[in-house]
Design a protein around this motif. Structure first.
Motif, PDB file in Angstrom:
ATOM      1  N   PRO A 250       0.831  -1.212   0.000  1.00 29.52           N
ATOM      2  CA  PRO A 250       0.000   0.000   0.000  1.00 29.52           C
ATOM      3  C   PRO A 250       0.858   1.252   0.000  1.00 29.52           C
ATOM      4  O   PRO A 250       1.943   1.287   0.581  1.00 29.52           O
ATOM      5  CB  PRO A 250      -0.809  -0.123   1.294  1.00 29.52           C
ATOM      6  N   GLU A 251       0.375   2.261  -0.703  1.00 27.03           N
ATOM      7  CA  GLU A 251       1.101   3.520  -0.730  1.00 27.03           C
ATOM      8  C   GLU A 251       0.862   4.284   0.560  1.00 27.03           C
ATOM      9  O   GLU A 251      -0.263   4.381   1.046  1.00 27.03           O
ATOM     10  CB  GLU A 251       0.635   4.366  -1.924  1.00 27.03           C
ATOM     11  N   HIS A 252       1.927   4.827   1.129  1.00 30.98           N
ATOM     12  CA  HIS A 252       1.801   5.654   2.324  1.00 30.98           C
ATOM     13  C   HIS A 252       1.612   7.099   1.903  1.00 30.98           C
ATOM     14  O   HIS A 252       2.262   7.567   0.964  1.00 30.98           O
ATOM     15  CB  HIS A 252       3.051   5.516   3.205  1.00 30.98           C
TER      16      HIS A 252
END
Length: 258
Positions: A250-252
């Motif tokens: 997942p992108e932060h």
């Protein structure tokens, strides 16, 4: 496809004494990629060396799925003594391997026969990989039976079509000119009138895998639809995707976005 006694095997990529050995990890699948260390493919294991056995052990392979016919296994038995691995036999031809040379089948005809006449075995192999991993799927050269079944598995799991095609086509680069010359000379002595020997025994053209995938899409909606039509459930197909495909992390959120 080759006949039993297909000639000298070269060292495979990563497992000594095994031709055409490779991990199918790292292939693009939408936003994800195929997992490494889950599914391997190769030619036969009749010349697996002591070093190769250690390399196979280090990879953690727990199940070997052998797609060869009885006569092929008897002629070139796998050298896996001492390995804690389960072997599942799943012959993918209803007749002998030589029958395709005798009737001078084309590669497309061979693959259509595999898809239509060995559908129950194809599902058996997919389920075998789901049940016990890491798994190695192999036939004699790792080209046709292995190529078709691994291609269907990858496509059904959601691997990008061009990546499936490229993985299949890569086999040609793993079959040495010496091996190909040996096989062709033997087959031409046995089948002097056959016109399709070279393609059947030595080639893995991208066109052939595209034809398989296009046919499955036209006839069943998709490669996954083909497996579903043969009795695989949606839950099993979801398990196949989960087993073979790793989603991207997942992108932060960036600091300036918070």
């Amino acid at each position: 496809m080759t006949t039993p006694g297909a000639g000298p095997s070269g060292a495979g990529a990563g497992v000594d004494g095994v031709l055409n050995f490779r991990d199918v990890g790292g292939l693009p699948a939408g936003a994800g990629t195929t997992r490494s260390g889950v599914l391997f493919r190769s030619a036969h294991l009749a010349r697996l060396s002591d070093q190769g056995r250690e390399e196979l052990r280090a990879l953690g392979v727990r199940r070997i799925v052998d797609l060869r016919a009885d006569d092929e296994v008897a002629f070139e038995p796998s050298r896996i003594e001492g390995l804690e691995v389960e072997t599942l036999r799943a012959p993918l031809f209803s007749g002998s391997t030589s029958s395709f040379f005798e009737r001078d089948a084309t590669l497309d005809q061979l693959y259509r026969s595999l898809v239509d006449e060995s559908s129950d075995r194809i599902v058996e192999v997919v389920r075998a990989v789901l049940e016990t991993r890491p798994a190695l799927v192999h036939c004699t050269a790792g080209k046709d039976r292995t190529g078709v079944i691994v291609g269907i598995m990858l496509a059904a799991a959601g691997v990008d079509e061009e990546a499936v095609v490229a993985d299949y086509a890569a086999t040609a680069g793993h079959l040495s000119p010496e091996r190909n010359a040996f096989v062709l000379a033997r087959l031409r002595r046995m089948h002097p009138e056959a016109r399709n020997l070279e393609e059947l025994a030595t080639r893995s053209p991208a066109r052939a895998m595209r034809t398989v995938l296009d046919s499955l899409t036209v006839r069943f909606g998709s490669p996954a639809g083909y497996l579903r039509a043969q009795g695989m459930s949606d839950a099993e197909l979801a398990d196949l995707r989960g087993a073979l495909i790793a989603a991207p992390p997942p992108e932060h959120p960036r600091a300036e976005d918070t």
